[in-house]
Design a protein around this motif. Sequence first.
Motif, PDB file in Angstrom:
ATOM      1  N   LEU A  52       0.800  -1.442   0.130  1.00  0.00           N
ATOM      2  CA  LEU A  52      -0.003  -0.095   0.094  1.00  0.00           C
ATOM      3  C   LEU A  52       0.857   1.406  -0.024  1.00  0.00           C
ATOM      4  CD1 LEU A  52      -3.032  -0.885   2.283  1.00  0.00           C
ATOM      5  CD2 LEU A  52      -2.915  -1.112  -0.248  1.00  0.00           C
ATOM      6  N   HIS A  53       2.241   1.111   0.354  1.00  0.00           N
ATOM      7  CA  HIS A  53       3.143   2.241  -0.033  1.00  0.00           C
ATOM      8  C   HIS A  53       2.992   2.759  -1.519  1.00  0.00           C
ATOM      9  CE1 HIS A  53       5.412   1.401   3.820  1.00  0.00           C
ATOM     10  NE2 HIS A  53       5.039   2.683   3.791  1.00  0.00           N
ATOM     11  N   GLN A  54       2.701   1.887  -2.329  1.00  0.00           N
ATOM     12  CA  GLN A  54       2.507   1.799  -3.763  1.00  0.00           C
ATOM     13  C   GLN A  54       1.127   2.269  -4.232  1.00  0.00           C
ATOM     14  OE1 GLN A  54       5.011  -1.297  -5.674  1.00  0.00           O
ATOM     15  NE2 GLN A  54       6.706  -0.748  -4.132  1.00  0.00           N
ATOM     16  N   ALA A  55       0.250   2.288  -3.571  1.00  0.00           N
ATOM     17  CA  ALA A  55      -1.205   2.522  -4.101  1.00  0.00           C
ATOM     18  C   ALA A  55      -1.580   3.651  -4.643  1.00  0.00           C
ATOM     19  CB  ALA A  55      -2.015   2.277  -2.906  1.00  0.00           C
ATOM     20  N   ASP A  56      -2.458   3.492  -5.580  1.00  0.00           N
ATOM     21  CA  ASP A  56      -2.757   4.625  -6.393  1.00  0.00           C
ATOM     22  C   ASP A  56      -4.041   4.951  -5.473  1.00  0.00           C
ATOM     23  OD1 ASP A  56      -3.763   6.649  -8.182  1.00  0.00           O
ATOM     24  OD2 ASP A  56      -4.018   5.388  -9.725  1.00  0.00           O
ATOM     25  N   TRP A  57      -3.938   6.014  -5.081  1.00  0.00           N
ATOM     26  CA  TRP A  57      -5.245   6.535  -4.301  1.00  0.00           C
ATOM     27  C   TRP A  57      -6.226   7.291  -5.002  1.00  0.00           C
ATOM     28  CZ3 TRP A  57      -4.638   3.547  -0.309  1.00  0.00           C
ATOM     29  CH2 TRP A  57      -3.546   3.333   0.394  1.00  0.00           C
ATOM     30  N   THR A  58      -5.795   7.579  -6.283  1.00  0.00           N
ATOM     31  CA  THR A  58      -6.786   8.280  -7.258  1.00  0.00           C
ATOM     32  C   THR A  58      -7.868   6.839  -7.703  1.00  0.00           C
ATOM     33  OG1 THR A  58      -5.681   7.896  -9.052  1.00  0.00           O
ATOM     34  CG2 THR A  58      -5.064   9.850  -7.955  1.00  0.00           C
ATOM     35  N   SER A  59      -7.400   5.800  -7.516  1.00  0.00           N
ATOM     36  CA  SER A  59      -8.299   4.487  -8.066  1.00  0.00           C
ATOM     37  C   SER A  59      -9.285   4.288  -7.079  1.00  0.00           C
ATOM     38  CB  SER A  59      -7.448   3.519  -8.578  1.00  0.00           C
ATOM     39  OG  SER A  59      -6.752   3.145  -7.354  1.00  0.00           O
ATOM     40  N   LEU A  60      -9.226   4.885  -5.831  1.00  0.00           N
ATOM     41  CA  LEU A  60     -10.160   4.359  -5.112  1.00  0.00           C
ATOM     42  C   LEU A  60     -11.648   4.819  -5.139  1.00  0.00           C
ATOM     43  CD1 LEU A  60      -7.808   3.385  -3.390  1.00  0.00           C
ATOM     44  CD2 LEU A  60      -8.756   4.097  -1.395  1.00  0.00           C
ATOM     45  N   PRO A  61     -12.919   4.116  -4.960  1.00  0.00           N
ATOM     46  CA  PRO A  61     -14.242   4.648  -5.229  1.00  0.00           C
ATOM     47  C   PRO A  61     -14.423   5.668  -4.061  1.00  0.00           C
ATOM     48  CG  PRO A  61     -14.127   2.352  -4.131  1.00  0.00           C
ATOM     49  CD  PRO A  61     -12.622   2.695  -4.495  1.00  0.00           C
ATOM     50  N   SER A  62     -15.551   6.403  -4.317  1.00  0.00           N
ATOM     51  CA  SER A  62     -15.936   7.335  -3.404  1.00  0.00           C
ATOM     52  C   SER A  62     -16.291   6.845  -2.111  1.00  0.00           C
ATOM     53  CB  SER A  62     -17.166   8.193  -3.928  1.00  0.00           C
ATOM     54  OG  SER A  62     -17.628   8.998  -3.083  1.00  0.00           O
ATOM     55  N   HIS A  63     -15.905   7.488  -1.076  1.00  0.00           N
ATOM     56  CA  HIS A  63     -16.342   6.774   0.575  1.00  0.00           C
ATOM     57  C   HIS A  63     -16.096   7.948   1.445  1.00  0.00           C
ATOM     58  CE1 HIS A  63     -11.750   6.800  -0.281  1.00  0.00           C
ATOM     59  NE2 HIS A  63     -11.724   7.142   1.212  1.00  0.00           N
ATOM     60  N   ASP A  64     -16.509   7.576   2.558  1.00  0.00           N
ATOM     61  CA  ASP A  64     -16.665   8.325   3.770  1.00  0.00           C
ATOM     62  C   ASP A  64     -15.604   8.118   4.790  1.00  0.00           C
ATOM     63  OD1 ASP A  64     -19.267   9.408   2.672  1.00  0.00           O
ATOM     64  OD2 ASP A  64     -19.939   7.484   3.180  1.00  0.00           O
ATOM     65  N   VAL A  65     -15.322   6.915   4.937  1.00  0.00           N
ATOM     66  CA  VAL A  65     -14.598   6.326   5.974  1.00  0.00           C
ATOM     67  C   VAL A  65     -13.635   5.743   5.721  1.00  0.00           C
ATOM     68  CG1 VAL A  65     -14.750   5.022   8.214  1.00  0.00           C
ATOM     69  CG2 VAL A  65     -16.610   6.226   7.311  1.00  0.00           C
ATOM     70  N   MET A  66     -12.380   5.810   6.216  1.00  0.00           N
ATOM     71  CA  MET A  66     -11.400   4.981   6.101  1.00  0.00           C
ATOM     72  C   MET A  66     -11.022   3.912   7.351  1.00  0.00           C
ATOM     73  SD  MET A  66      -7.227   5.497   5.886  1.00  0.00           S
ATOM     74  CE  MET A  66      -6.989   7.321   5.173  1.00  0.00           C
ATOM     75  N   LEU A  67     -10.650   3.029   7.244  1.00  0.00           N
ATOM     76  CA  LEU A  67     -10.366   1.897   8.304  1.00  0.00           C
ATOM     77  C   LEU A  67      -9.019   1.324   7.946  1.00  0.00           C
ATOM     78  CD1 LEU A  67     -13.782  -0.317   8.105  1.00  0.00           C
ATOM     79  CD2 LEU A  67     -13.225   1.777   9.641  1.00  0.00           C
ATOM     80  N   ALA A  68      -7.961   1.312   8.800  1.00  0.00           N
ATOM     81  CA  ALA A  68      -6.831   0.856   8.442  1.00  0.00           C
ATOM     82  C   ALA A  68      -6.174   0.262   9.991  1.00  0.00           C
ATOM     83  CB  ALA A  68      -5.875   2.157   8.078  1.00  0.00           C
ATOM     84  N   SER A  69      -5.503  -0.921   9.538  1.00  0.00           N
ATOM     85  CA  SER A  69      -4.648  -1.629  10.347  1.00  0.00           C
ATOM     86  C   SER A  69      -3.263  -1.834  10.078  1.00  0.00           C
ATOM     87  CB  SER A  69      -5.485  -3.022  10.853  1.00  0.00           C
ATOM     88  OG  SER A  69      -6.576  -2.877  11.407  1.00  0.00           O
ATOM     89  N   PRO A  70      -2.498  -0.886  10.282  1.00  0.00           N
ATOM     90  CA  PRO A  70      -1.113  -0.836   9.743  1.00  0.00           C
ATOM     91  C   PRO A  70      -0.434  -1.999  10.459  1.00  0.00           C
ATOM     92  CG  PRO A  70      -1.559   1.366  10.164  1.00  0.00           C
ATOM     93  CD  PRO A  70      -2.702   0.591  10.804  1.00  0.00           C
ATOM     94  N   CYS A  71       0.755  -2.470   9.954  1.00  0.00           N
ATOM     95  CA  CYS A  71       1.319  -3.490  10.364  1.00  0.00           C
ATOM     96  C   CYS A  71       1.632  -3.444  11.913  1.00  0.00           C
ATOM     97  CB  CYS A  71       2.486  -3.788   9.693  1.00  0.00           C
ATOM     98  SG  CYS A  71       3.715  -5.514  10.004  1.00  0.00           S
ATOM     99  N   CYS A  72       1.495  -4.211  12.802  1.00  0.00           N
ATOM    100  CA  CYS A  72       1.841  -3.875  14.427  1.00  0.00           C
ATOM    101  C   CYS A  72       3.221  -4.765  14.699  1.00  0.00           C
ATOM    102  CB  CYS A  72       0.489  -4.576  15.084  1.00  0.00           C
ATOM    103  SG  CYS A  72       0.206  -6.320  14.982  1.00  0.00           S
ATOM    104  N   GLN A  73       3.447  -5.467  13.960  1.00  0.00           N
ATOM    105  CA  GLN A  73       4.677  -6.377  14.375  1.00  0.00           C
ATOM    106  C   GLN A  73       5.831  -5.571  14.906  1.00  0.00           C
ATOM    107  OE1 GLN A  73       2.779  -7.221  11.857  1.00  0.00           O
ATOM    108  NE2 GLN A  73       2.272  -9.464  11.922  1.00  0.00           N
ATOM    109  N   GLY A  74       6.198  -4.486  14.166  1.00  0.00           N
ATOM    110  CA  GLY A  74       7.089  -3.437  14.556  1.00  0.00           C
ATOM    111  C   GLY A  74       7.117  -2.854  15.859  1.00  0.00           C
ATOM    112  N   HIS A  75       5.843  -2.786  16.457  1.00  0.00           N
ATOM    113  CA  HIS A  75       5.443  -2.017  17.405  1.00  0.00           C
ATOM    114  C   HIS A  75       5.365  -2.794  18.859  1.00  0.00           C
ATOM    115  CE1 HIS A  75       4.823   1.787  15.061  1.00  0.00           C
ATOM    116  NE2 HIS A  75       4.131   0.920  14.333  1.00  0.00           N
ATOM    117  N   THR A  76       4.991  -4.079  18.644  1.00  0.00           N
ATOM    118  CA  THR A  76       4.601  -4.813  19.745  1.00  0.00           C
ATOM    119  C   THR A  76       5.871  -5.279  20.465  1.00  0.00           C
ATOM    120  OG1 THR A  76       3.728  -7.013  20.528  1.00  0.00           O
ATOM    121  CG2 THR A  76       4.456  -6.862  18.289  1.00  0.00           C
ATOM    122  N   PRO A  77       5.723  -5.375  21.999  1.00  0.00           N
ATOM    123  CA  PRO A  77       6.920  -5.885  22.555  1.00  0.00           C
ATOM    124  C   PRO A  77       7.055  -7.461  22.350  1.00  0.00           C
ATOM    125  CG  PRO A  77       5.479  -4.619  24.213  1.00  0.00           C
ATOM    126  CD  PRO A  77       4.667  -4.839  22.890  1.00  0.00           C
ATOM    127  N   ALA A  78       6.002  -7.977  21.774  1.00  0.00           N
ATOM    128  CA  ALA A  78       6.335  -9.588  21.588  1.00  0.00           C
ATOM    129  C   ALA A  78       7.366  -9.661  20.388  1.00  0.00           C
ATOM    130  CB  ALA A  78       5.027  -9.974  21.103  1.00  0.00           C
TER     131      ALA A  78
END
Length: 304
Positions: A52-78
Motif C-alpha cells: 500500500l506504499h505504492q497504492a494509487d489513491w486516485t483509483s479508490l471509489p468514493s467513500h466517507d470512512v477509512m479503516l486501517a490496521s497498519p502492520c503491528c509487528q514492529g511495535h509490539t513488545p512481543a
Amino acid sequence: MKAVDLFAGGGGFSTGAKAAGVEIVWAGNHSPLAVQYHANNHPEAIHVCQDLHQADWTSLPSHDVMLASPCCQGHTPARGKDRPYHDKQRNTAWAVVSCAEYHQEYLVVVENVVDFIKWQLYPAWLQAMNALGYAVAPHVIDAADHGVPQNRERLFLICTRSKNPLRLSLPKRPHIGIGTVIEWGKHRWSPVEKPNRSQATLKRIAAGRARFGKRFVAPYYGSGSGTTGRSIDRPIGTITTLDRWAIIDGEHMRMLQPPEVIGAMGFPADYHLPPTRREAIHLLGNAVCPPVVTDLINEIKLAA
C-alpha cells in the motif's frame, strides 16, 4: 456510509463495520491469501493486492470512512529485539497519511497495538494527521468489554475532521468465558500423560488442575498465564498468529481449533477461512475483533 479498508487482513474491521451499517467498497493488502479470503467474505468490495506504499489513491471509489490496521509487528513488545525490518513494518502507518491527504475522509479509524503510540515517529505521524485537519483521539479498548471471549487490548485512533478530538464513552458488556466457544465433543484429543510430553507442560497442567479442576485453558508456549492456566469461565488471553492455546479436559488435551478461534475473535460462525489450520489461525490472530468495531462505529454515529 461507505468505507475503504487498508491492510484488510482477515476482515475483522470490514465485518464489524458492516454490522454497523457501513458499506465496504474497497479493501487492500499485500498478502494474496488475505485478499483472497477477504474477497470470499466481502465480495461486494473492490480488492487490491499490493504494497500500500505504492497504492494509487486516485483509483479508490468514493467513500466517507477509512479503516486501517497498519502492520503491528514492529511495535509490539512481543517482537523481541528490535530488527532493521521492523522499520519497514512500522512505516506502513504512513500509507494512512497519504490516503487521507488525497481523499480527506471525514472519519479515519486506525487500529494497532497499544505500543504504537511509543513509536519514535508517532509524534511526526500525529503531526501529519493534524496538518491534514484531523483531530486524533486515542482509545484503548479491550475486546472482552464488547462481548468477545478474549482479553485483547488494542489502540484505536479516532481521527475526525473536527475542531476537537472525538472522545467516546463506549458501552461495556458483560465478560464471556472462553468455555462458551469450546467444542468439547469434537476434534482430536491426546492424553496428557504421554511419552515425550514436556515436564514444563505437565507442571503447568498440574497447577491448572489444582486451581481450576478438570477443565481449563493454558498457553502451550510462551508466558502470560503459563504457570497457572486460565479458567474457562473468563475470557481467554490474547489470540496470536501462532497456535498457542491448549484446552485441558481431564486426562486429555488439545490445541484450540479454528472454529473455536473464530468464536474467540468474535467472528460469525460461518466466516470463510483457509482449510489449513496454520493459515486460518494466522489470519484470525492478525485480525480486528468485529464486535469492537461495531460498537465503535455505532458510538461514533451517535456522537457525530
